[in-house]
Every structure is written in structure tokens, then in C-alpha cells.
Design an enzyme around this catalytic site. Sequence first.
Site, mmCIF file in Angstrom:
data_model
loop_
_atom_site.group_PDB
_atom_site.id
_atom_site.type_symbol
_atom_site.label_atom_id
_atom_site.label_comp_id
_atom_site.label_asym_id
_atom_site.label_seq_id
_atom_site.Cartn_x
_atom_site.Cartn_y
_atom_site.Cartn_z
ATOM 1 N N ASP A 1 0.885 -1.170 0.000
ATOM 2 C CA ASP A 1 0.000 0.000 0.000
ATOM 3 C C ASP A 1 0.919 1.215 0.000
ATOM 4 O OD1 ASP A 1 -1.592 2.198 0.646
ATOM 5 O OD2 ASP A 1 -3.084 0.890 1.603
ATOM 6 N N PHE A 2 0.793 2.057 -1.025
ATOM 7 C CA PHE A 2 1.760 3.151 -1.203
ATOM 8 C C PHE A 2 1.751 4.135 -0.045
ATOM 9 C CE2 PHE A 2 0.529 2.657 -5.956
ATOM 10 C CZ PHE A 2 1.170 1.437 -5.989
ATOM 11 N N LYS B 1 0.397 12.370 -16.503
ATOM 12 C CA LYS B 1 -0.556 13.477 -16.557
ATOM 13 C C LYS B 1 -1.934 12.976 -16.154
ATOM 14 C CE LYS B 1 -3.560 13.273 -19.254
ATOM 15 N NZ LYS B 1 -4.566 12.679 -20.131
ATOM 16 N N HIS C 1 2.035 11.799 -23.234
ATOM 17 C CA HIS C 1 2.425 10.750 -24.182
ATOM 18 C C HIS C 1 2.343 11.211 -25.640
ATOM 19 C CE1 HIS C 1 -1.928 9.702 -24.480
ATOM 20 N NE2 HIS C 1 -1.605 9.176 -25.646
ATOM 21 N N LYS D 1 4.828 10.452 -29.527
ATOM 22 C CA LYS D 1 4.366 9.960 -30.834
ATOM 23 C C LYS D 1 5.347 10.418 -31.909
ATOM 24 C CE LYS D 1 -0.552 10.040 -29.587
ATOM 25 N NZ LYS D 1 -1.172 8.747 -29.787
ATOM 26 N N ASP E 1 -8.460 16.579 -19.334
ATOM 27 C CA ASP E 1 -7.928 15.300 -19.816
ATOM 28 C C ASP E 1 -7.107 15.471 -21.101
ATOM 29 O OD1 ASP E 1 -7.792 12.418 -19.612
ATOM 30 O OD2 ASP E 1 -9.180 12.302 -21.306
ATOM 31 N N HIS F 1 -2.261 17.470 -23.979
ATOM 32 C CA HIS F 1 -1.943 17.088 -25.362
ATOM 33 C C HIS F 1 -2.174 18.206 -26.380
ATOM 34 C CE1 HIS F 1 -1.795 13.301 -23.421
ATOM 35 N NE2 HIS F 1 -3.057 12.966 -23.550
ATOM 36 N N LYS G 1 -14.797 12.937 -27.280
ATOM 37 C CA LYS G 1 -15.052 11.489 -27.267
ATOM 38 C C LYS G 1 -16.289 11.213 -28.106
ATOM 39 C CE LYS G 1 -12.257 10.929 -23.506
ATOM 40 N NZ LYS G 1 -10.840 10.992 -23.839
ATOM 41 N N LYS H 1 -11.430 7.995 -35.076
ATOM 42 C CA LYS H 1 -10.218 8.386 -34.356
ATOM 43 C C LYS H 1 -9.331 9.108 -35.358
ATOM 44 C CE LYS H 1 -6.525 6.664 -31.386
ATOM 45 N NZ LYS H 1 -6.751 7.574 -30.273
HETATM 46 N N1 LIG Z 1 -5.215 4.712 -18.391
HETATM 47 C C1 LIG Z 1 -4.847 5.582 -19.326
HETATM 48 O O1 LIG Z 1 -5.073 5.410 -20.532
HETATM 49 C C2 LIG Z 1 -4.097 6.808 -18.940
HETATM 50 C C3 LIG Z 1 -3.737 7.054 -17.627
HETATM 51 N N2 LIG Z 1 -3.018 8.165 -17.316
HETATM 52 C C4 LIG Z 1 -2.599 8.420 -15.942
HETATM 53 O O2 LIG Z 1 -1.884 7.314 -15.451
HETATM 54 C C5 LIG Z 1 -2.112 7.140 -14.068
HETATM 55 C C6 LIG Z 1 -2.654 5.740 -13.825
HETATM 56 O O3 LIG Z 1 -3.874 5.602 -14.531
HETATM 57 P P1 LIG Z 1 -4.633 4.232 -14.663
HETATM 58 O O4 LIG Z 1 -3.694 3.126 -14.891
HETATM 59 O O5 LIG Z 1 -5.715 4.449 -15.647
HETATM 60 O O6 LIG Z 1 -5.290 4.116 -13.220
HETATM 61 P P2 LIG Z 1 -5.790 2.790 -12.490
HETATM 62 O O7 LIG Z 1 -6.731 3.217 -11.441
HETATM 63 O O8 LIG Z 1 -6.244 1.786 -13.495
HETATM 64 O O9 LIG Z 1 -4.462 2.242 -11.836
HETATM 65 C C7 LIG Z 1 -3.884 2.820 -10.704
HETATM 66 C C8 LIG Z 1 -3.186 1.754 -9.949
HETATM 67 O O10 LIG Z 1 -2.633 2.310 -8.760
HETATM 68 C C9 LIG Z 1 -2.995 1.485 -7.674
HETATM 69 N N3 LIG Z 1 -3.105 2.239 -6.448
HETATM 70 C C10 LIG Z 1 -3.788 3.373 -6.216
HETATM 71 N N4 LIG Z 1 -3.627 3.751 -4.935
HETATM 72 C C11 LIG Z 1 -2.841 2.815 -4.353
HETATM 73 C C12 LIG Z 1 -2.306 2.645 -3.053
HETATM 74 N N5 LIG Z 1 -2.565 3.490 -2.052
HETATM 75 N N6 LIG Z 1 -1.520 1.590 -2.819
HETATM 76 C C13 LIG Z 1 -1.267 0.698 -3.786
HETATM 77 N N7 LIG Z 1 -1.743 0.795 -5.032
HETATM 78 C C14 LIG Z 1 -2.511 1.849 -5.307
HETATM 79 C C15 LIG Z 1 -4.344 0.903 -8.045
HETATM 80 O O11 LIG Z 1 -4.554 -0.260 -7.310
HETATM 81 P P3 LIG Z 1 -6.050 -0.826 -7.117
HETATM 82 O O12 LIG Z 1 -6.400 -1.430 -8.428
HETATM 83 O O13 LIG Z 1 -5.873 -1.821 -6.045
HETATM 84 O O14 LIG Z 1 -6.922 0.332 -6.742
HETATM 85 C C16 LIG Z 1 -4.129 0.638 -9.541
HETATM 86 O O15 LIG Z 1 -3.479 -0.575 -9.760
HETATM 87 C C17 LIG Z 1 -3.088 8.247 -13.668
HETATM 88 O O16 LIG Z 1 -2.352 9.335 -13.183
HETATM 89 C C18 LIG Z 1 -3.767 8.600 -14.979
HETATM 90 O O17 LIG Z 1 -4.247 9.917 -14.968
HETATM 91 C C19 LIG Z 1 -2.597 9.038 -18.271
HETATM 92 C C20 LIG Z 1 -2.929 8.839 -19.591
HETATM 93 C C21 LIG Z 1 -3.733 7.741 -20.044
HETATM 94 O O1 LIG Z 2 -4.267 10.928 -22.169
HETATM 95 C C1 LIG Z 2 -5.255 10.488 -22.712
HETATM 96 O O2 LIG Z 2 -5.170 10.157 -24.012
HETATM 97 C C2 LIG Z 2 -6.099 9.259 -24.601
HETATM 98 C C3 LIG Z 2 -5.952 9.433 -26.118
HETATM 99 O O3 LIG Z 2 -4.655 9.063 -26.479
HETATM 100 P P1 LIG Z 2 -4.341 8.479 -27.932
HETATM 101 O O4 LIG Z 2 -2.889 8.204 -27.905
HETATM 102 O O5 LIG Z 2 -5.189 7.240 -28.072
HETATM 103 O O6 LIG Z 2 -4.740 9.523 -28.908
HETATM 104 C C4 LIG Z 2 -7.509 9.545 -24.144
HETATM 105 O O7 LIG Z 2 -8.390 8.538 -24.617
HETATM 106 C C5 LIG Z 2 -7.556 9.563 -22.639
HETATM 107 O O8 LIG Z 2 -8.860 9.917 -22.211
HETATM 108 C C6 LIG Z 2 -6.558 10.546 -22.077
HETATM 109 O O9 LIG Z 2 -6.473 10.393 -20.664
#
Ligand SMILES: NC(=O)C1=CN([C@@H]2O[C@H](COP(=O)(O)OP(=O)(O)OC[C@H]3O[C@@H](n4cnc5c(N)ncnc54)[C@H](OP(=O)(O)O)[C@@H]3O)[C@@H](O)[C@H]2O)C=CC1
Ligand SMILES: O=C1O[C@H](COP(=O)(O)O)[C@@H](O)[C@H](O)[C@H]1O
Length: 491
Positions: A92-93, A147, A177, A181, A234, A239, A339, A344
Site C-alpha cells: 500500500d503506497f 498526466k 504521451h 508519438k 484530460d 496534449h 469522445k 479516431k
Molecule cells: N489509463 C490511461 O489510458 C491513462 C492514464 N493516465 C494516468 O496514469 C495514471 C494511472 O492511470 P490508470 O492506470 O488508468 O489508473 P488505475 O486506477 O487503473 O491504476 C492505478 C493503480 O494504482 C494502484 N493504487 C492506487 N492507490 C494505491 C495505493 N494506495 N496503494 C497501492 N496501489 C494503489 C491501483 O490499485 P487498485 O487497483 O488496487 O486500486 C491501480 O493498480 C493516472 O495518473 C492517470 O491519470 C494518463 C494517460 C492515459
Molecule cells: O491521455 C489520454 O489520451 C487518450 C488518447 O490518447 P491516444 O494516444 O489514443 O490519442 C484519451 O483517450 C484519454 O482519455 C486521455 O487520458
Amino acid sequence: MANKSNTRCDLMLFGALGDLAQRKLFPALYQLERANLLADGSRILAIARTDVDTDAVRSQLREKLTHYVKPEEMDAELADRFLQRVDYLRLDFSEPEGFGALNDWHQQGSGELIVYMATPPSMYGVIARNLRAASCCTENTRVVVEKPIGHDLESSRVINDELGEVFKESQLFRIDHYLGKETVQNLIALRFANNLFASQWDQNHISHVEITVAESVGIEGRWGYFDKAGQIRDMIQNHLLQLLCLIAMDPPSDLSADSIRDEKVKVLKALRRVTPDMMESHVVRGQYTAGTSNGKPVPGYLEEEGANKGSDTETFVALKAEIENWRWSGVPFYIRTGKRLPEKLSQIIIHFKPAPHYIFDPDQKHLANNKLIIRLQPDEGMSLKILTKDQGLDKGMRLRQGPLELTFSETFENDRIPDAYERLLWEVMKGNQYLFVRRDEVEHAWSWVDQVIQNWRDSGAPPKRYAAGTWGPVASIAMITRDGRSWYEDA
Ligand SMILES: NC(=O)C1=CN([C@@H]2O[C@H](COP(=O)(O)OP(=O)(O)OC[C@H]3O[C@@H](n4cnc5c(N)ncnc54)[C@H](OP(=O)(O)O)[C@@H]3O)[C@@H](O)[C@H]2O)C=CC1
Ligand SMILES: O=C1O[C@H](COP(=O)(O)O)[C@@H](O)[C@H](O)[C@H]1O
């Protein structure tokens, strides 16, 4: 391919079982393995709070790789070799006592430490402090954060301060990200390696610029996150403003991280603030209702899984941005992103001004603007629309518009276009910050976006509705039409 990395890395991946890590980061790391870019002895510590062991995580990752890596790029033996590098730690972080185990893991290796926080931004400061308390980091440790950094200027400052208490700016790799690209990096090559364009890149020659980042997907199970953010936080804050900066910035004196970032910051500082009286003419905010996507019926935003029916979060934004400097005075940048749009598509269109004196058929005057279309995704490439004479004895000097076309997949057919995260992870391993965002960039971008959000709040106006599968609210078409222009559609 030869192993080009001499640097052995220990990568601690916080949030390793989350969506981003599974969908993007592990597939990208697998591709680095495939390209022989992971040095022998490099290791990955997957960290999350789910109670599973390393074997279970490896088999889950194998399955995800099979899903997210193209079949022709998936090699079972290579995947096994890659997964041998991965260990799992349950943590747990927010519990400092668990961080000693991280130190033990790192002490067993000899790689340079990279910490990747694929977690909600609210965890960045906590993780940083706990790493410091457990003496996990040195001043060579590199830290990657995702981000959006915060929710607004104030919260981003808090997060950046927390990170700054533990790490120097030179250690921080803030991901956007889009900067990873290939086609986005190509904007730098296009502008600064081709003098042909450099001499035309200003208000004397360009009438306006369009930036469209359209997505056909909806919220994809991310309602909890997205509803608090909305499309402006977002996508626009990061971006879209980064794309705008790369198009609008002055030439940097070299390719170093700070030269490029200095120029981007100047653009952000020169963005005209959007005052309340400009909202009607400069900003459109939308939310999708039920419609179709790829021919299939899809629910509206408020009917998505987990939705709060009363939400007025926007899923679409169109903006007319203006840059108050000598280069761009009087040149609007129309930007839109949403969205559940029809496809796309990310593209930038540079609309050049017509020749100063027009001598052809007056009925064809509307054709007389050259356009440079930069396709970021899909079908990456560029097309310069130029005017030529229509051929044939009966055509006189009638004009027609045709493309000078560069489609990367055709012209450079053997090149594989790497995913953004492959490039970004590789640059972190090399310690190169030029594709990452500096603190002041993040803050200037927030400052600009915050006033738009504040104006929305003050007005209390709900977002305009648009049916899924359309190009957003009609008001976004009216916004550009009022200026005698239209969003570009390839005929
Ligand atoms: N998903 C995407 O496409 C994108 C994401 N991001 C950014 O990336 C980051 C991660 O996003 P995403 O992967 O979607 O988020 P998720 O919620 O899917 O993943 C976050 C992870 O962190 C873990 N976590 C959170 N709090 C704790 C804690 N206290 N201790 C241990 N583990 C913890 C969660 O565990 P648990 O599952 O147990 O809650 C989960 O595995 C965010 O900042 C998001 O804004 C940016 C661009 C695109
Ligand atoms: O950061 C994000 O980007 C994706 C779109 O990324 P792309 O590389 O597929 O163009 C977006 O869907 C998401 O909501 C946002 O968090």
C-alpha cells in the site's frame, strides 16, 4: 539489432496492475526487449496492492501482452525472457513501513533506478516521501509521473512542490504521451529541418491553424476518473496545448530539453486569456448523448457504466485560441477534441493565405489557399494541397487543387512506428528529458485552462449535447463559420 543500451536499469513501477501499466507500459517494455534495448540485468518491480504473487502477475501479464501486442510482433519465447525480469511486490503506497522491501530489492541489483508512478496523481507526493524515508533514492534516480498533474494550477503546484521536496527538476520526467508519438516529434523535423516552411511560418503567410484530436471511443470504464476531469483537463491542458506549442513556438537554438521547453513556455505565456465576454465566441463545450459508433448503437455519457445522471462534465471542447505575439498576431488556432466522434483522427491543418494578387477565375477564388495537412494518427503522413492547372484543351486556366503526398507507411514502408510509450521509456532510460514537460509548462497550461473552467462555472451553462457519432455540438461549427471558415474535411 545490437544492444544499444549500456545502462542497466531497475524500474520500480507503482500502479503496475492498473489500466495504463497493463495496456501501455508493459507492452512498451516488451517492445524494448524485442528491439534488444533492455540491458542484461535490467529488472522491473511491479508494485500494487492486490494480494497476488509474482507467478500470478507474470501469467496475467503474458495474457495482456497477447492481447495488446500485435500478433506478428508477439513471440512467446521473447515474452518469457521479458517476464523473467518482472517481480511483484504487494504494497500500500501510503504505508511507509512497506518501502524497506523496495530498498532490499534495489540493493540486490546494480541498475540505475527509475521510479514510474502510474498511479493517481494524489499518490505522487506520498510515494516520493516514502521512498526518501526508506533511503531508496539517490540524486541519479529518475522519476516518471503521469498526466494530468493535478486538477488545476493550485493542486498542480502542491504536487510539484511535494515532488520537488524529494527530487530535483532534472530528475523528473513528466509524461505527456503525445510528445512520444513519432508524428508529433516530426513537427519539429518538419518545421526546423525544412527552410521551405520556416520562411512561411507566421502571420504574413498563414491565415489560421486547425488542430483536431477526435476519438471514437467513449469513457471505456474510466467514468470515475473522467467525470472529475472532463475533456478540457484530460486532453486540452496537456496534449492539445503541447501540439499548439510545437506548431507555434519559435525555433529553439538546439534540440536540448531546455531550449525546446523555453520556446514552448513563451507560447503558453502569450496565449490570450479567455475572458467571460469571449466565451460565447471562443469556446464550445459539449457532452455526448446516445448515438452510434462504427455502425453500432452506443449509450450517451450519462448512461455509461457508473454514471452520475446529473453530471455536466464535458466530453467535447472546441476553442479559438489566440497567441499575442509578432509571429501569430491575428492568426486564430481553432482546436477541438472529443469522445464519441465519428472516427479516431488527430490532424493539424495549416491554412496559408492566398497570393496577394489573384488573376484566375473569380469563381475559383475559394480554392486559392494552400493547406498543409499533418496527419498525426492514423495513416500518419502529410499532404500539401497545391494549385495546378486543370488539364485539357477545353479547361483554359482553370485551377484545381491536388496533394503533394507523404504517407509514411508507403514511402518508408519498412519502418515500424513505435508506440509513444516505447519512445518515452527509452528516453527515460537514456536520461533525456526533451520529450517531457517542465514544471513551468504544466503551470502555464493550467493557468490558461483554469480561467476557461472558471468562466464555465460562473456562467452555470450546461454543456451542449451532441449525438455520439457526430462531430460535436453544432455550436462548434458555428464558432468557426462566424469567421468565414470551416473545419477541414478531406473531400
Ligand atoms: N489509463 C490511461 O489510458 C491513462 C492514464 N493516465 C494516468 O496514469 C495514471 C494511472 O492511470 P490508470 O492506470 O488508468 O489508473 P488505475 O486506477 O487503473 O491504476 C492505478 C493503480 O494504482 C494502484 N493504487 C492506487 N492507490 C494505491 C495505493 N494506495 N496503494 C497501492 N496501489 C494503489 C491501483 O490499485 P487498485 O487497483 O488496487 O486500486 C491501480 O493498480 C493516472 O495518473 C492517470 O491519470 C494518463 C494517460 C492515459
Ligand atoms: O491521455 C489520454 O489520451 C487518450 C488518447 O490518447 P491516444 O494516444 O489514443 O490519442 C484519451 O483517450 C484519454 O482519455 C486521455 O487520458
